[in-house]
Design an enzyme around this catalytic site. Sequence first.
Site, PDB file in Angstrom:
ATOM      1  N   HIS A 157      -1.549  11.068  -1.431  1.00 56.20           N
ATOM      2  CA  HIS A 157      -1.019  10.096  -2.380  1.00 56.20           C
ATOM      3  C   HIS A 157      -0.416  10.824  -3.572  1.00 56.20           C
ATOM      4  CE1 HIS A 157      -4.115   6.943  -0.810  1.00 56.20           C
ATOM      5  NE2 HIS A 157      -3.151   7.198   0.056  1.00 56.20           N
TER       6      HIS A 157
ATOM      7  N   HIS B 236       2.247   8.743   4.806  1.00 56.03           N
ATOM      8  CA  HIS B 236       1.251   9.785   5.107  1.00 56.03           C
ATOM      9  C   HIS B 236       1.738  10.682   6.241  1.00 56.03           C
ATOM     10  CE1 HIS B 236      -2.107   9.068   2.516  1.00 56.03           C
ATOM     11  NE2 HIS B 236      -2.281   7.816   2.896  1.00 56.03           N
TER      12      HIS B 236
ATOM     13  N   PHE C 185      -4.556  -9.749  15.426  1.00 59.13           N
ATOM     14  CA  PHE C 185      -3.443  -9.557  16.348  1.00 59.13           C
ATOM     15  C   PHE C 185      -3.385  -8.175  16.973  1.00 59.13           C
ATOM     16  CE2 PHE C 185      -2.444 -12.725  13.102  1.00 59.13           C
ATOM     17  CZ  PHE C 185      -2.283 -13.840  13.912  1.00 59.13           C
TER      18      PHE C 185
ATOM     19  N   ASP D 250       0.847  -1.194   0.000  1.00 54.70           N
ATOM     20  CA  ASP D 250       0.000   0.000   0.000  1.00 54.70           C
ATOM     21  C   ASP D 250       0.885   1.247   0.000  1.00 54.70           C
ATOM     22  OD1 ASP D 250      -1.868   2.099   0.522  1.00 54.70           O
ATOM     23  OD2 ASP D 250      -3.224   0.629   1.395  1.00 54.70           O
TER      24      ASP D 250
ATOM     25  N   HIS E   7      -1.033   2.818  -5.261  1.00 57.90           N
ATOM     26  CA  HIS E   7      -0.800   4.208  -5.653  1.00 57.90           C
ATOM     27  C   HIS E   7       0.536   4.629  -5.071  1.00 57.90           C
ATOM     28  CE1 HIS E   7      -1.477   5.154  -1.513  1.00 57.90           C
ATOM     29  NE2 HIS E   7      -2.578   4.415  -1.553  1.00 57.90           N
TER      30      HIS E   7
ATOM     31  N   ASP F 164       2.099   2.803   3.570  1.00 57.26           N
ATOM     32  CA  ASP F 164       1.241   3.959   3.310  1.00 57.26           C
ATOM     33  C   ASP F 164       1.140   4.882   4.521  1.00 57.26           C
ATOM     34  OD1 ASP F 164      -0.858   5.196   1.521  1.00 57.26           O
ATOM     35  OD2 ASP F 164      -2.137   4.672   3.227  1.00 57.26           O
TER      36      ASP F 164
ATOM     37  N   THR G 292      -7.833  -2.078   1.328  1.00 53.54           N
ATOM     38  CA  THR G 292      -7.341  -3.085   0.385  1.00 53.54           C
ATOM     39  C   THR G 292      -7.976  -4.456   0.606  1.00 53.54           C
ATOM     40  OG1 THR G 292      -5.262  -1.874   0.279  1.00 53.54           O
ATOM     41  CG2 THR G 292      -5.257  -4.106  -0.613  1.00 53.54           C
TER      42      THR G 292
ATOM     43  N   SER H   2      -6.992   4.225  -1.860  1.00 51.29           N
ATOM     44  CA  SER H   2      -6.736   2.776  -1.831  1.00 51.29           C
ATOM     45  C   SER H   2      -7.988   1.930  -2.020  1.00 51.29           C
ATOM     46  CB  SER H   2      -6.107   2.374  -0.498  1.00 51.29           C
ATOM     47  OG  SER H   2      -4.862   2.982  -0.351  1.00 51.29           O
TER      48      SER H   2
HETATM   49 ZN    ZN Z   1      -3.089   6.114   1.858  1.00 45.55          ZN
END
Ligand code: ZN
Length: 603
Positions: free
Chosen positions: A463, A344, A291, A64, A382, A340, A179, A114
């Site tokens: 992104h 970010h 988890f 991701d 992306h 990701d 995702t 995503s």
């Molecule tokens: Zn993202």
Amino acid sequence: MARRRTPWATVWIILATAAVAPSQHHKPEDRHHWWNLGQNELVAALNVRDNWNVAKNVVFFLGDGLGITANTAARIFKGQKLGRNGEEGYLAWERFPNAALLKTYNVDKQVPDSAATATAFLCGVKGNFYTLGVDQSVTKGNCSASKNPAFRVTSILHWAQEAGKDTGIVTNTRITHATPAAAYAHTAHRDWECDSALGEEGAGCKDIADQLVTDLPGKNIKVILGGGRQALGASRGASLNSTCFRKDGRNLTREWLNDKLSRGHSARYVTTLGEMEKVRAHDTDYLLGLFDDSHMPYEVDRLVGSSGSPSLRDMTIKALRLLKKSEKGFFLLVEGGRIDHALHDNIPHRAMEEIVAMDAAVAAALREVDLEETLLVVSADHSHVMTINGYPDRGNDILGITGELSKVDGLPYTTLMFTNGPGYNYTVDRYQVRRHDPRLVNTKHIDYRSQAAVPTPAMEETHGGEDVALWAIGPMAHLFHRTHEQNYVAHAMAYSACIGPSQNRCGRPSHATFTKRPSPTRKLPVHSPRTAALSTAAGSGTAVQLPGALPKFPTLSPVLQQLLNDNEQKIVTSLGLESVKSFSATEDVRQLLGRNVLLPHGG
Ligand SMILES: [Zn+2]
Ligand SMILES: *[C@@H]1O[C@H](CO)[C@@H](O)[C@H](O)[C@H]1NC(C)=O
Ligand SMILES: *[C@@H]1O[C@H](CO)[C@@H](O)[C@H](O)[C@H]1NC(C)=O
Ligand SMILES: *[C@@H]1O[C@H](CO)[C@@H](O)[C@H](O)[C@H]1NC(C)=O
Ligand SMILES: *[C@@H]1O[C@H](CO)[C@@H](O)[C@H](O)[C@H]1NC(C)=O
């Protein structure tokens, strides 16, 4: 949670300290090195043989936010962890014989999210920003439209189940995150992970966790490993206010267990690495491992040991061991989902560690599967707005400073920077705007935020909109060969396995299924002892001769050689090419076949 440094991180600090300027810590390679490398790579390329088998299994790895910049940086980071310059290395997937670029835009956005990208590569259809498992008729938040069966699209995970294959999902995010959710859910808003998040807008829609446990194909997924207990009503800690919680009081993990047991299956629900490790493949039909209450920790924060949580690699191996039992094969989605998040937040070091963790998972998967019968694809949804900039010397620490001063503000800058994000760091000194001096902080710290031009709140770097790469190995990996639309990925993977849209028009005889190819019979010039290793690393296949005859089309697999020898026109027809309308697609096939085959008119 207290951070646990992995031993590697400790080694890295020592290496990094030793590698302070001058940055180049290895002798530059000479011309013979480059010449031999070029020749070896050529031999490896000439030895690549397309694999036309029917894929029994498909494993799809999704990083991701794993843009090309992050990928390059992680390749260097991985090498530097081993004390090398870094630029010359490869990530596990960069040795695959086939690569392509994907156009990632959503139906309504130039730069995608995503959810809609996952809908594209898993369901074969592009959708709108923030939507999952629905087509362009559904825009973000339109609950009533998302309930219309005519607007829903199914995923390759569903197609695999319909073909009798086992399926699995592994992620280090919440299992209800964008995702993984695209594989099993249909919703107008990716944030509707639990009932309390539906709000007024989503009233009357079914939340993502509920869909996972009570709908198809979610309830038939054999292996589910990731985070996100709270959205399923099975939180073990204090309520996480930033994460979905259930108002309805349901415990969906209990419902999940009861459903499997009532259907007569053996099923296990686990929450720690130790419990997961104890699960035995031979007597477990269904495995749910959650988890963490929310996302699983970053790899560098992960508590190891049996009461801790598994790595992406641990989960991948466990999932494959369970799924490999399936006689009809399997589809497995593995997401490295926290790359990701680190990006970010403008924190490159964490992102690099997450990519290296995914590298370990892919390397492990390569050892678990047979590439003659398993298609393995690695890609990203992306990119991000990170850049590798300046003119740092060869071998310069990828997390370091380029070594140059800006001619405008007289300050140096780091190699990895962002065009937007929370790392924005300027102060106004009287009438002058001053950029902060990165020499004053440790840019290699695990939480160092790189500088960004445009400010955003924490976690809100955007992104990036450029293409992402895809790497593939195994049956029909050569279908990935140019710049493709992202939604093509689902179609090509389905064709490889002859499922979903390709179940009846696969164009390959059943004997193509699971054929083993003999060892090489044709030797190409060898320039160094490393050639053989390189050839193996760079290509899935080996040079092959059909018994008794010289191959007429030596660049093709034995199966296709045979078919072409029999009747060229017939294979064109059997591949369904007569229905191909666009000339460029026909042209591609002409090239794919490696020779100027006659194609029907109007094709
Ligand atoms: Zn993202
Ligand atoms: C929701 O989608 C339906 C069907 O596409 C459309 O008719 C309707 O106007 C949409 N509603 C909103 C609020 O956008
Ligand atoms: C979460 O919300 C509850 C009530 O809404 C509040 O009492 C609690 O302090 C919050 N916890 C955190 C960590 O913000
Ligand atoms: C939910 O159900 C699971 C499985 O039975 C159980 O282990 C867990 O303790 C339950 N959690 C809560 C919060 O009820
Ligand atoms: C900005 O940079 C200075 C060093 O010049 C550092 O002390 C400070 O923590 C940075 N602030 C942010 C928000 O990154």
